[in-house]
Design a protein around this motif. Structure first.
Motif, PDB file in Angstrom:
ATOM      1  N   HIS A  31       0.826  -1.205   0.000  1.00  0.00           N
ATOM      2  CA  HIS A  31       0.000   0.000   0.000  1.00  0.00           C
ATOM      3  C   HIS A  31       0.863   1.259   0.000  1.00  0.00           C
ATOM      4  O   HIS A  31       1.948   1.278   0.572  1.00  0.00           O
ATOM      5  CB  HIS A  31      -0.905   0.026   1.233  1.00  0.00           C
ATOM      6  N   HIS A  32       0.356   2.291  -0.638  1.00  0.00           N
ATOM      7  CA  HIS A  32       0.962   3.629  -0.544  1.00  0.00           C
ATOM      8  C   HIS A  32       0.325   4.287   0.675  1.00  0.00           C
ATOM      9  O   HIS A  32      -0.884   4.492   0.710  1.00  0.00           O
ATOM     10  CB  HIS A  32       0.684   4.442  -1.803  1.00  0.00           C
ATOM     11  N   VAL A  33       1.128   4.597   1.681  1.00  0.00           N
ATOM     12  CA  VAL A  33       0.614   5.083   2.958  1.00  0.00           C
ATOM     13  C   VAL A  33       0.952   6.555   3.153  1.00  0.00           C
ATOM     14  O   VAL A  33       2.095   6.972   2.956  1.00  0.00           O
ATOM     15  CB  VAL A  33       1.207   4.273   4.145  1.00  0.00           C
ATOM     16  N   GLU A  34      -0.066   7.325   3.531  1.00  0.00           N
ATOM     17  CA  GLU A  34       0.122   8.710   3.949  1.00  0.00           C
ATOM     18  C   GLU A  34      -0.463   8.836   5.344  1.00  0.00           C
ATOM     19  O   GLU A  34      -1.623   8.497   5.563  1.00  0.00           O
ATOM     20  CB  GLU A  34      -0.585   9.670   2.999  1.00  0.00           C
ATOM     21  N   ALA A  35       0.351   9.273   6.297  1.00  0.00           N
ATOM     22  CA  ALA A  35      -0.103   9.490   7.671  1.00  0.00           C
ATOM     23  C   ALA A  35       0.119  10.962   7.983  1.00  0.00           C
ATOM     24  O   ALA A  35       1.233  11.457   7.886  1.00  0.00           O
ATOM     25  CB  ALA A  35       0.671   8.603   8.641  1.00  0.00           C
ATOM     26  N   CYS A  36      -0.946  11.659   8.306  1.00  0.00           N
ATOM     27  CA  CYS A  36      -0.841  13.100   8.499  1.00  0.00           C
ATOM     28  C   CYS A  36      -0.993  13.481   9.967  1.00  0.00           C
ATOM     29  O   CYS A  36      -1.598  12.755  10.743  1.00  0.00           O
ATOM     30  CB  CYS A  36      -1.885  13.832   7.670  1.00  0.00           C
ATOM     31  N   ASP A  37      -0.393  14.605  10.331  1.00  0.00           N
ATOM     32  CA  ASP A  37      -0.601  15.210  11.644  1.00  0.00           C
ATOM     33  C   ASP A  37      -1.567  16.371  11.462  1.00  0.00           C
ATOM     34  O   ASP A  37      -1.316  17.274  10.657  1.00  0.00           O
ATOM     35  CB  ASP A  37       0.707  15.750  12.226  1.00  0.00           C
ATOM     36  N   LEU A  38      -2.677  16.348  12.181  1.00  0.00           N
ATOM     37  CA  LEU A  38      -3.613  17.463  12.144  1.00  0.00           C
ATOM     38  C   LEU A  38      -2.997  18.654  12.876  1.00  0.00           C
ATOM     39  O   LEU A  38      -2.099  18.480  13.709  1.00  0.00           O
ATOM     40  CB  LEU A  38      -4.931  17.053  12.794  1.00  0.00           C
ATOM     41  N   LEU A  39      -3.472  19.859  12.573  1.00  0.00           N
ATOM     42  CA  LEU A  39      -2.926  21.055  13.231  1.00  0.00           C
ATOM     43  C   LEU A  39      -2.927  20.890  14.747  1.00  0.00           C
ATOM     44  O   LEU A  39      -3.906  20.423  15.331  1.00  0.00           O
ATOM     45  CB  LEU A  39      -3.737  22.293  12.862  1.00  0.00           C
ATOM     46  N   GLY A  40      -1.800  21.245  15.363  1.00  0.00           N
ATOM     47  CA  GLY A  40      -1.671  21.154  16.809  1.00  0.00           C
ATOM     48  C   GLY A  40      -1.216  19.797  17.310  1.00  0.00           C
ATOM     49  O   GLY A  40      -1.091  19.582  18.510  1.00  0.00           O
ATOM     50  N   HIS A  41      -0.930  18.877  16.405  1.00  0.00           N
ATOM     51  CA  HIS A  41      -0.504  17.525  16.783  1.00  0.00           C
ATOM     52  C   HIS A  41       0.808  17.185  16.090  1.00  0.00           C
ATOM     53  O   HIS A  41       1.064  17.636  14.982  1.00  0.00           O
ATOM     54  CB  HIS A  41      -1.560  16.499  16.383  1.00  0.00           C
ATOM     55  N   GLY A  42       1.616  16.358  16.739  1.00  0.00           N
ATOM     56  CA  GLY A  42       2.851  15.882  16.120  1.00  0.00           C
ATOM     57  C   GLY A  42       3.724  17.022  15.644  1.00  0.00           C
ATOM     58  O   GLY A  42       3.993  17.963  16.383  1.00  0.00           O
ATOM     59  N   ASP A  43       4.138  16.942  14.373  1.00  0.00           N
ATOM     60  CA  ASP A  43       5.023  17.959  13.781  1.00  0.00           C
ATOM     61  C   ASP A  43       4.276  19.096  13.100  1.00  0.00           C
ATOM     62  O   ASP A  43       4.891  19.992  12.537  1.00  0.00           O
ATOM     63  CB  ASP A  43       5.951  17.302  12.749  1.00  0.00           C
TER      64      ASP A  43
END
Length: 75
Positions: A31-43
Motif C-alpha cells: 500500500h501507498h501510505v500517507e499518515a498526516c498530523d492534524l494542526l496542533g498535533h505531532g510535527d
C-alpha cells in the motif's frame, strides 16, 4: 491501494501509526501510505488564532487523493 491514516484526539501520526508498526505493515503489503498530523498535533503547526483554521479544505482534497481507503483512531 492508497491509505490515508489520521490519528486520534491526543495522538500524532508517529504515536498512533508509525511507532506501533502499522505504517510498515501496510507498506509491506504494497500500500501507498500517507499518515498526516492534524494542526496542533505531532510535527504540524500549533496555531492559537482560530482564524488560522478557516482556510482548511477537506483533508482528502489536501492529500490529493483520488481513490483512498481511510483509517482513523477513535481513542
Amino acid at each position: 491501494m492508497r491509505v490515508l491514516l489520521v490519528h486520534g484526539m491526543a495522538g500524532s501520526a508517529a504515536s498512533t501509526w508509525r511507532d506501533n508498526g502499522w505504517i510498515d505493515v501496510l507498506r509491506d503489503e504494497g500500500h501507498h501510505v500517507e499518515a498526516c498530523d492534524l494542526l496542533g498535533h505531532g510535527d504540524a503547526p500549533r496555531p492559537h488564532d482560530p482564524a488560522a483554521f478557516s482556510h482548511l479544505a477537506d483533508p482528502l482534497d489536501a492529500a490529493h487523493a483520488g481513490r483512498t481507503d481511510h483509517a482513523g483512531d477513535r481513542r
